[in-house]
Design a protein around this motif. Structure first.
Motif, short mmCIF file in Angstrom:
data_model
loop_
_atom_site.label_atom_id
_atom_site.label_comp_id
_atom_site.label_asym_id
_atom_site.label_seq_id
_atom_site.Cartn_x
_atom_site.Cartn_y
_atom_site.Cartn_z
N ASP A 170 0.82 -1.21 0.00
CA ASP A 170 0.00 0.00 0.00
C ASP A 170 0.85 1.26 0.00
O ASP A 170 0.54 2.23 -0.69
CB ASP A 170 -0.94 0.00 1.20
CG ASP A 170 -2.03 -1.04 1.09
OD1 ASP A 170 -2.21 -1.63 0.00
OD2 ASP A 170 -2.69 -1.30 2.13
N ARG A 171 1.94 1.23 0.76
CA ARG A 171 2.81 2.41 0.82
C ARG A 171 3.51 2.64 -0.52
O ARG A 171 3.58 3.77 -1.00
CB ARG A 171 3.83 2.25 1.93
CG ARG A 171 4.70 3.46 2.06
CD ARG A 171 5.53 3.42 3.28
NE ARG A 171 6.30 4.65 3.35
CZ ARG A 171 6.72 5.18 4.43
NH1 ARG A 171 6.46 4.61 5.57
NH2 ARG A 171 7.42 6.28 4.41
N ILE A 172 4.01 1.58 -1.13
CA ILE A 172 4.67 1.72 -2.43
C ILE A 172 3.67 2.22 -3.46
O ILE A 172 3.98 3.10 -4.27
CB ILE A 172 5.31 0.39 -2.86
CG1 ILE A 172 6.51 0.08 -1.97
CG2 ILE A 172 5.73 0.43 -4.32
CD1 ILE A 172 7.08 -1.31 -2.17
N SER A 188 0.92 3.99 -2.94
CA SER A 188 0.55 5.39 -2.70
C SER A 188 1.67 6.34 -3.12
O SER A 188 1.40 7.40 -3.67
CB SER A 188 0.17 5.61 -1.25
OG SER A 188 1.26 5.43 -0.39
N GLU A 189 2.93 5.95 -2.89
CA GLU A 189 4.05 6.79 -3.33
C GLU A 189 4.10 6.84 -4.85
O GLU A 189 4.37 7.88 -5.43
CB GLU A 189 5.36 6.27 -2.75
CG GLU A 189 5.51 6.53 -1.27
CD GLU A 189 6.78 5.96 -0.70
OE1 GLU A 189 7.62 5.44 -1.47
OE2 GLU A 189 6.95 6.04 0.53
N TRP A 190 3.85 5.71 -5.50
CA TRP A 190 3.85 5.67 -6.96
C TRP A 190 2.71 6.53 -7.51
O TRP A 190 2.88 7.26 -8.48
CB TRP A 190 3.69 4.22 -7.43
CG TRP A 190 3.53 4.09 -8.91
CD1 TRP A 190 4.49 4.18 -9.86
CD2 TRP A 190 2.30 3.87 -9.61
NE1 TRP A 190 3.95 4.01 -11.11
CE2 TRP A 190 2.59 3.82 -10.99
CE3 TRP A 190 0.99 3.70 -9.20
CZ2 TRP A 190 1.62 3.62 -11.93
CZ3 TRP A 190 0.03 3.48 -10.15
CH2 TRP A 190 0.34 3.44 -11.51
N HIS A 191 1.55 6.45 -6.84
CA HIS A 191 0.38 7.19 -7.29
C HIS A 191 0.61 8.70 -7.17
O HIS A 191 0.13 9.47 -8.00
CB HIS A 191 -0.83 6.77 -6.47
CG HIS A 191 -2.14 7.19 -7.06
ND1 HIS A 191 -2.38 8.46 -7.50
CD2 HIS A 191 -3.30 6.51 -7.27
CE1 HIS A 191 -3.61 8.54 -7.94
NE2 HIS A 191 -4.20 7.38 -7.82
N LEU A 192 1.34 9.13 -6.15
CA LEU A 192 1.59 10.55 -5.96
C LEU A 192 2.57 11.11 -6.99
O LEU A 192 2.57 12.31 -7.25
CB LEU A 192 2.13 10.82 -4.56
CG LEU A 192 1.12 10.62 -3.43
CD1 LEU A 192 1.83 10.75 -2.08
CD2 LEU A 192 -0.03 11.61 -3.53
N THR A 193 3.40 10.25 -7.59
CA THR A 193 4.39 10.73 -8.56
C THR A 193 3.80 10.87 -9.95
O THR A 193 4.45 11.43 -10.82
CB THR A 193 5.61 9.80 -8.62
OG1 THR A 193 5.19 8.50 -9.01
CG2 THR A 193 6.32 9.74 -7.28
#
Length: 57
Positions: free
Chosen positions: A47-49, A51-56
């Motif tokens: 989930d963290r990976i 969400s970080e990917w989604h923000l970029t």
């Protein structure tokens, strides 16, 4: 409520597994609880990976 259900499933799973394992050292080791913990950690990492990917984007 969700944490309580998971805890209940862990306890029932551990009890069911212990009923099939013969007496010995392995029977005293917790198996189901740590397995659930590892799955939860893996999901949290995913989930963290994500969400970080989604923000970029």
């Amino acid at each position: 409520m969700k944490d309580e259900m998971i805890s209940l499933i862990e306890d029932v799973g551990e009890f069911a597994l212990d009923s099939f394992i013969p007496d010995g050292v392995i029977k005293n080791l917790p198996i189901v609880g740590p397995a659930f913990g590892m799955v939860k950690i893996g999901k949290d990492i995913h989930d963290r990976i994500f969400s970080e990917w989604h923000l970029t984007i």
